[in-house]
Design a protein around this motif. Structure first.
Motif, PDB file in Angstrom:
ATOM      1  N   TRP A 211      27.085  47.709  47.981  1.00 31.24           N
ATOM      2  CA  TRP A 211      28.305  47.571  47.182  1.00 31.24           C
ATOM      3  C   TRP A 211      27.992  46.879  45.868  1.00 31.24           C
ATOM      4  CZ3 TRP A 211      33.514  48.662  48.658  1.00 31.24           C
ATOM      5  CH2 TRP A 211      33.649  49.185  49.950  1.00 31.24           C
ATOM      6  N   ARG A 212      28.730  47.265  44.849  1.00 27.23           N
ATOM      7  CA  ARG A 212      28.700  46.533  43.591  1.00 27.23           C
ATOM      8  C   ARG A 212      29.856  45.538  43.583  1.00 27.23           C
ATOM      9  NH1 ARG A 212      29.286  48.879  37.350  1.00 27.23           N
ATOM     10  NH2 ARG A 212      29.198  46.834  36.369  1.00 27.23           N
ATOM     11  N   GLY A 213      29.624  44.362  42.980  1.00 22.21           N
ATOM     12  CA  GLY A 213      30.686  43.374  42.953  1.00 22.21           C
ATOM     13  C   GLY A 213      30.420  42.259  41.963  1.00 22.21           C
ATOM     14  N   ARG A 214      31.169  41.161  42.141  1.00 26.06           N
ATOM     15  CA  ARG A 214      31.044  39.990  41.256  1.00 26.06           C
ATOM     16  C   ARG A 214      30.910  38.734  42.104  1.00 26.06           C
ATOM     17  NH1 ARG A 214      30.508  39.886  35.784  1.00 26.06           N
ATOM     18  NH2 ARG A 214      32.140  38.319  35.490  1.00 26.06           N
ATOM     19  N   TRP A 215      30.120  37.805  41.608  1.00 28.05           N
ATOM     20  CA  TRP A 215      29.996  36.482  42.224  1.00 28.05           C
ATOM     21  C   TRP A 215      29.618  35.485  41.142  1.00 28.05           C
ATOM     22  CZ3 TRP A 215      25.378  33.577  42.635  1.00 28.05           C
ATOM     23  CH2 TRP A 215      25.520  32.364  43.341  1.00 28.05           C
ATOM     24  N   GLN A 216      30.358  34.374  41.054  1.00 29.34           N
ATOM     25  CA  GLN A 216      30.096  33.341  40.044  1.00 29.34           C
ATOM     26  C   GLN A 216      30.004  33.947  38.627  1.00 29.34           C
ATOM     27  OE1 GLN A 216      29.560  29.944  40.395  1.00 29.34           O
ATOM     28  NE2 GLN A 216      29.915  29.899  42.598  1.00 29.34           N
ATOM     29  N   LYS A 217      30.893  34.929  38.349  1.00 27.05           N
ATOM     30  CA  LYS A 217      30.975  35.608  37.050  1.00 27.05           C
ATOM     31  C   LYS A 217      29.732  36.446  36.748  1.00 27.05           C
ATOM     32  CE  LYS A 217      33.981  32.100  34.992  1.00 27.05           C
ATOM     33  NZ  LYS A 217      34.176  31.152  33.870  1.00 27.05           N
ATOM     34  N   ASN A 218      28.925  36.742  37.762  1.00 30.73           N
ATOM     35  CA  ASN A 218      27.742  37.586  37.606  1.00 30.73           C
ATOM     36  C   ASN A 218      27.960  38.916  38.310  1.00 30.73           C
ATOM     37  OD1 ASN A 218      25.701  35.729  36.296  1.00 30.73           O
ATOM     38  ND2 ASN A 218      26.256  34.489  38.077  1.00 30.73           N
ATOM     39  N   ASP A 219      27.444  40.007  37.716  1.00 29.33           N
ATOM     40  CA  ASP A 219      27.462  41.313  38.371  1.00 29.33           C
ATOM     41  C   ASP A 219      26.369  41.342  39.426  1.00 29.33           C
ATOM     42  OD1 ASP A 219      29.550  42.570  36.915  1.00 29.33           O
ATOM     43  OD2 ASP A 219      28.197  42.817  35.214  1.00 29.33           O
ATOM     44  N   ILE A 220      26.766  41.692  40.647  1.00 36.19           N
ATOM     45  CA  ILE A 220      25.800  41.649  41.741  1.00 36.19           C
ATOM     46  C   ILE A 220      25.870  42.939  42.572  1.00 36.19           C
ATOM     47  CG2 ILE A 220      25.720  39.136  41.929  1.00 36.19           C
ATOM     48  CD1 ILE A 220      27.697  40.963  44.544  1.00 36.19           C
ATOM     49  N   VAL A 221      24.846  43.129  43.394  1.00 37.91           N
ATOM     50  CA  VAL A 221      24.836  44.183  44.401  1.00 37.91           C
ATOM     51  C   VAL A 221      24.731  43.505  45.759  1.00 37.91           C
ATOM     52  CG1 VAL A 221      23.495  46.070  45.396  1.00 37.91           C
ATOM     53  CG2 VAL A 221      23.857  45.970  42.930  1.00 37.91           C
TER      54      VAL A 221
ATOM     55  N   LEU B  55      32.765  36.407  47.328  1.00 36.41           N
ATOM     56  CA  LEU B  55      32.287  37.709  46.847  1.00 36.41           C
ATOM     57  C   LEU B  55      33.466  38.626  46.546  1.00 36.41           C
ATOM     58  CD1 LEU B  55      29.352  38.545  49.301  1.00 36.41           C
ATOM     59  CD2 LEU B  55      29.159  37.819  46.918  1.00 36.41           C
ATOM     60  N   GLU B  56      33.397  39.323  45.417  1.00 36.10           N
ATOM     61  CA  GLU B  56      34.382  40.345  45.076  1.00 36.10           C
ATOM     62  C   GLU B  56      33.662  41.683  45.066  1.00 36.10           C
ATOM     63  OE1 GLU B  56      36.311  39.405  41.378  1.00 36.10           O
ATOM     64  OE2 GLU B  56      36.132  37.251  41.761  1.00 36.10           O
ATOM     65  N   LEU B  57      33.746  42.427  46.162  1.00 36.19           N
ATOM     66  CA  LEU B  57      33.074  43.725  46.266  1.00 36.19           C
ATOM     67  C   LEU B  57      34.084  44.820  45.945  1.00 36.19           C
ATOM     68  CD1 LEU B  57      30.988  43.146  49.529  1.00 36.19           C
ATOM     69  CD2 LEU B  57      30.438  42.559  47.156  1.00 36.19           C
ATOM     70  N   HIS B  58      33.769  45.664  44.945  1.00 37.14           N
ATOM     71  CA  HIS B  58      34.782  46.618  44.484  1.00 37.14           C
ATOM     72  C   HIS B  58      34.338  48.080  44.507  1.00 37.14           C
ATOM     73  CE1 HIS B  58      32.566  46.707  40.692  1.00 37.14           C
ATOM     74  NE2 HIS B  58      32.666  45.392  40.603  1.00 37.14           N
ATOM     75  N   THR B  59      33.039  48.362  44.498  1.00 39.78           N
ATOM     76  CA  THR B  59      32.603  49.762  44.425  1.00 39.78           C
ATOM     77  C   THR B  59      31.454  50.014  45.390  1.00 39.78           C
ATOM     78  OG1 THR B  59      33.153  49.792  42.061  1.00 39.78           O
ATOM     79  CG2 THR B  59      31.807  51.603  42.894  1.00 39.78           C
ATOM     80  N   LYS B  60      31.633  50.977  46.285  1.00 45.09           N
ATOM     81  CA  LYS B  60      30.549  51.333  47.198  1.00 45.09           C
ATOM     82  C   LYS B  60      29.558  52.223  46.441  1.00 45.09           C
ATOM     83  CE  LYS B  60      31.532  52.180  51.499  1.00 45.09           C
ATOM     84  NZ  LYS B  60      31.947  52.830  52.771  1.00 45.09           N
ATOM     85  N   LEU B  61      28.290  51.799  46.401  1.00 47.28           N
ATOM     86  CA  LEU B  61      27.267  52.518  45.647  1.00 47.28           C
ATOM     87  C   LEU B  61      26.538  53.542  46.502  1.00 47.28           C
ATOM     88  CD1 LEU B  61      25.724  49.536  43.625  1.00 47.28           C
ATOM     89  CD2 LEU B  61      27.399  51.207  42.830  1.00 47.28           C
ATOM     90  N   ALA B  62      26.209  53.170  47.738  1.00 47.69           N
ATOM     91  CA  ALA B  62      25.436  54.061  48.591  1.00 47.69           C
ATOM     92  C   ALA B  62      25.558  53.610  50.038  1.00 47.69           C
ATOM     93  CB  ALA B  62      23.968  54.065  48.168  1.00 47.69           C
TER      94      ALA B  62
ATOM     95  N   SER C 149      21.839  40.671  45.418  1.00 47.29           N
ATOM     96  CA  SER C 149      20.875  40.817  44.323  1.00 47.29           C
ATOM     97  C   SER C 149      21.622  40.973  43.008  1.00 47.29           C
ATOM     98  CB  SER C 149      19.983  42.053  44.538  1.00 47.29           C
ATOM     99  OG  SER C 149      19.323  41.991  45.780  1.00 47.29           O
ATOM    100  N   GLN C 150      20.916  40.760  41.918  1.00 45.07           N
ATOM    101  CA  GLN C 150      21.497  40.966  40.589  1.00 45.07           C
ATOM    102  C   GLN C 150      21.689  42.459  40.345  1.00 45.07           C
ATOM    103  OE1 GLN C 150      19.058  39.323  37.490  1.00 45.07           O
ATOM    104  NE2 GLN C 150      20.437  39.896  35.839  1.00 45.07           N
ATOM    105  N   TYR C 151      22.809  42.839  39.749  1.00 45.59           N
ATOM    106  CA  TYR C 151      23.088  44.249  39.458  1.00 45.59           C
ATOM    107  C   TYR C 151      22.224  44.736  38.302  1.00 45.59           C
ATOM    108  CZ  TYR C 151      25.639  48.400  37.850  1.00 45.59           C
ATOM    109  OH  TYR C 151      25.978  49.660  37.452  1.00 45.59           O
ATOM    110  N   MET C 152      21.593  45.893  38.496  1.00 40.01           N
ATOM    111  CA  MET C 152      20.774  46.524  37.463  1.00 40.01           C
ATOM    112  C   MET C 152      21.490  47.794  36.995  1.00 40.01           C
ATOM    113  SD  MET C 152      17.749  44.829  37.092  1.00 40.01           S
ATOM    114  CE  MET C 152      18.760  43.355  37.068  1.00 40.01           C
ATOM    115  N   PRO C 153      22.084  47.790  35.795  1.00 42.19           N
ATOM    116  CA  PRO C 153      22.907  48.931  35.369  1.00 42.19           C
ATOM    117  C   PRO C 153      22.163  50.247  35.270  1.00 42.19           C
ATOM    118  CG  PRO C 153      22.546  47.380  33.550  1.00 42.19           C
ATOM    119  CD  PRO C 153      22.073  46.706  34.789  1.00 42.19           C
ATOM    120  N   ARG C 154      20.836  50.208  35.087  1.00 42.26           N
ATOM    121  CA  ARG C 154      20.075  51.460  34.986  1.00 42.26           C
ATOM    122  C   ARG C 154      19.708  52.033  36.356  1.00 42.26           C
ATOM    123  NH1 ARG C 154      18.224  52.690  29.833  1.00 42.26           N
ATOM    124  NH2 ARG C 154      18.330  51.007  28.293  1.00 42.26           N
ATOM    125  N   GLY C 155      19.973  51.276  37.411  1.00 45.59           N
ATOM    126  CA  GLY C 155      19.701  51.783  38.740  1.00 45.59           C
ATOM    127  C   GLY C 155      18.228  51.728  39.110  1.00 45.59           C
ATOM    128  N   SER C 156      17.856  52.567  40.065  1.00 43.00           N
ATOM    129  CA  SER C 156      16.479  52.582  40.554  1.00 43.00           C
ATOM    130  C   SER C 156      15.616  53.520  39.721  1.00 43.00           C
ATOM    131  CB  SER C 156      16.444  53.032  42.014  1.00 43.00           C
ATOM    132  OG  SER C 156      16.792  54.404  42.105  1.00 43.00           O
TER     133      SER C 156
END
Length: 448
Positions: free
Chosen positions: A207-217, A192-199, A266-273
């Protein structure tokens, strides 16, 4: 080794049905070229499988790596019945692929007259040029080109050539999903590459991050102690949240069990909640029509969850737990479910909870009725664009809902249809609230 794409190409309906019945399988995943199961069935002409996939919620406008949607493939291979089926499910008749071609370009070029005419009847533009400057009329044989021209005139189309405009940079197209998302369960924390704390919600850091070239939370659960029993319960419970089989559910992709950290991915959702969308600093205008679409998505997702055995002890519906996909699809986030070992007596968002959920023990509640009340608050939020009881602290809000009859008020000017739905779903008698499979057709009619 099972291969859903092979079964779809071959038209093996039995294997496809069995595969779809497993909640961990994602019908919108793509192969190495981005072809989803629906792409392959549309291309190969398997109408019954196309119908099955559409009924199960396959994304009709998902693109492969060449930006083809299933309608491109059905039109290019002469499958009129499938073209009609896709159009009935709101397929984008003027979708352009990487060459700038629409489904009508292919139907005209290959001489599928009936398909081309139906595409024009459904709004297909005869004057839309591809990257080479050719329109569907340029691709059709002379006699058929005249017929398409006449149909376009009858339907009031503007016949001046529309030059190709590359809009890929807008990010409006929805790719079929990466199959790796539904393939892996246990994830090594080192990957896991965690780079940005979201909440930092009460239930854990996000955290937002990357795994297997996918944007994840990644959600790091907030727990007092990670002992052997907690670790075992976590391993038993998180796979139940890997629900890939419904388009309105956002599944847990996998998890890291690396004491003292328990992490759900989970998969990252750019539009948020949905909460972010309605009340965030950068407000998005949500009109009544879009509000109804969001409500319908939520109702479909909840109806599906209620059709399964209750997956884990607690899941509380609210707008924080509904994520918005890039194509404005609302999806219920399984990553926000509460595990059995997390703080049992603590309630995080009481404004969305029913009076009985705040008063009674878990074993004494009608969970389906509690969820329906929470859904009503989400619909109220969509209709009013307001935060329920924003002026009260969570503790005061919960106490007054439970003991003093505090309720949201429907302001004048609210859509009468939504207002009526809110009142029905918030019936004080839990036994008189509707089921979600009763609400879905009501919202479906309101959407039209």
């Amino acid at each position: 080794m099972e291969d859903i794409f092979h079964w779809c190409r071959e038209g093996n309906s039995i294997q496809v049905r069995l595969w779809l019945d497993d909640t961990e399988h994602d019908m919108n995943q793509g192969d190495d070229h981005g072809f989803s199961p629906l792409h392959w069935c549309a291309k190969e002409g398997h109408a019954k499988l196309v119908e099955m996939l559409l009924q199960r919620g396959a994304r009709v406008n998902a693109t492969n790596m060449g930006d083809d949607i299933p309608l491109h493939l059905a039109a290019a291979h002469g499958h009129l019945d499938i073209v009609m089926m896709l159009l009935r499910h709101k397929s984008d008749v003027n979708a352009t692929n990487e060459h700038g071609n629409t489904p009508l370009h292919y139907a005209a070029f290959w001489g599928y007259a009936a398909i081309a005419e139906e595409l024009v009847n459904h709004g297909g533009l005869v004057s839309l040029a591809n990257k080479d400057g050719d329109t569907p009329l340029d691709k059709a044989k002379a006699q058929h080109a005249k017929r398409l021209h006449d149909l376009a005139v009858e339907s009031g189309q503007e016949l001046r050539k529309i030059s190709f405009k590359d809009q890929s940079w807008l990010g409006l197209k929805t790719r079929s999903r990466d199959a790796t998302l539904s393939r892996y369960k246990g994830i090594n924390i080192r990957d896991l590459e965690l780079h940005t704390k979201l909440a930092i919600p009460a239930s854990g850091e996000t955290w937002r991050g990357r795994w297997q070239k996918n944007d994840i939370v990644a959600k790091i659960l907030n727990i007092r102690e990670c002992n052997a029993r907690t670790s075992r319960d976590f391993n038993e419970e998180f796979p139940k949240l890997r629900i890939f089989s419904h388009p309105n559910i956002l599944p847990v992709i996998g998890a890291c069990n690396s004491p003292p950290n328990l992490i759900v991915i989970s998969q990252y959702m750019p539009r948020g909640s949905l909460y972010d969308l309605l009340h965030g600093a950068v407000g998005v205008v949500v009109d009544t029509a879009q509000a109804v679409r969001f409500a319908l998505d939520i109702a479909r997702g909840m109806a599906y969850l209620h059709s399964l055995e209750r997956i884990i002890p607690e899941y509380h519906l609210n707008s924080y737990h509904v994520m918005i996909d890039e194509d404005l699809t609302a999806r219920i986030n399984m990553g926000d479910a509460k595990f059995s070992f997390q703080e049992r007596g603590r309630l995080y968002k009481p404004a969305w909870m029913s009076p009985e959920a705040l008063q009674k023990k878990r074993s004494d509640r009608n969970w389906e009725a509690c969820d329906m009340w929470s859904f009503a608050i989400c619909v109220w939020e969509l209709a009013t664009r307001e935060i329920p009881f924003a002026d009260l602290s969570p503790m005061e809000c919960g106490m007054r809902i439970a003991t003093e009859g505090l309720r949201v008020q429907i302001p004048p000017g609210t859509s009468p249809y939504l207002a009526k739905l809110i009142r029905i779903c918030m019936n004080e008698d839990p036994g008189k609230r509707p089921k979600f499979d009763m609400v879905v057709p009501i919202l479906d009619k309101m959407k039209r």
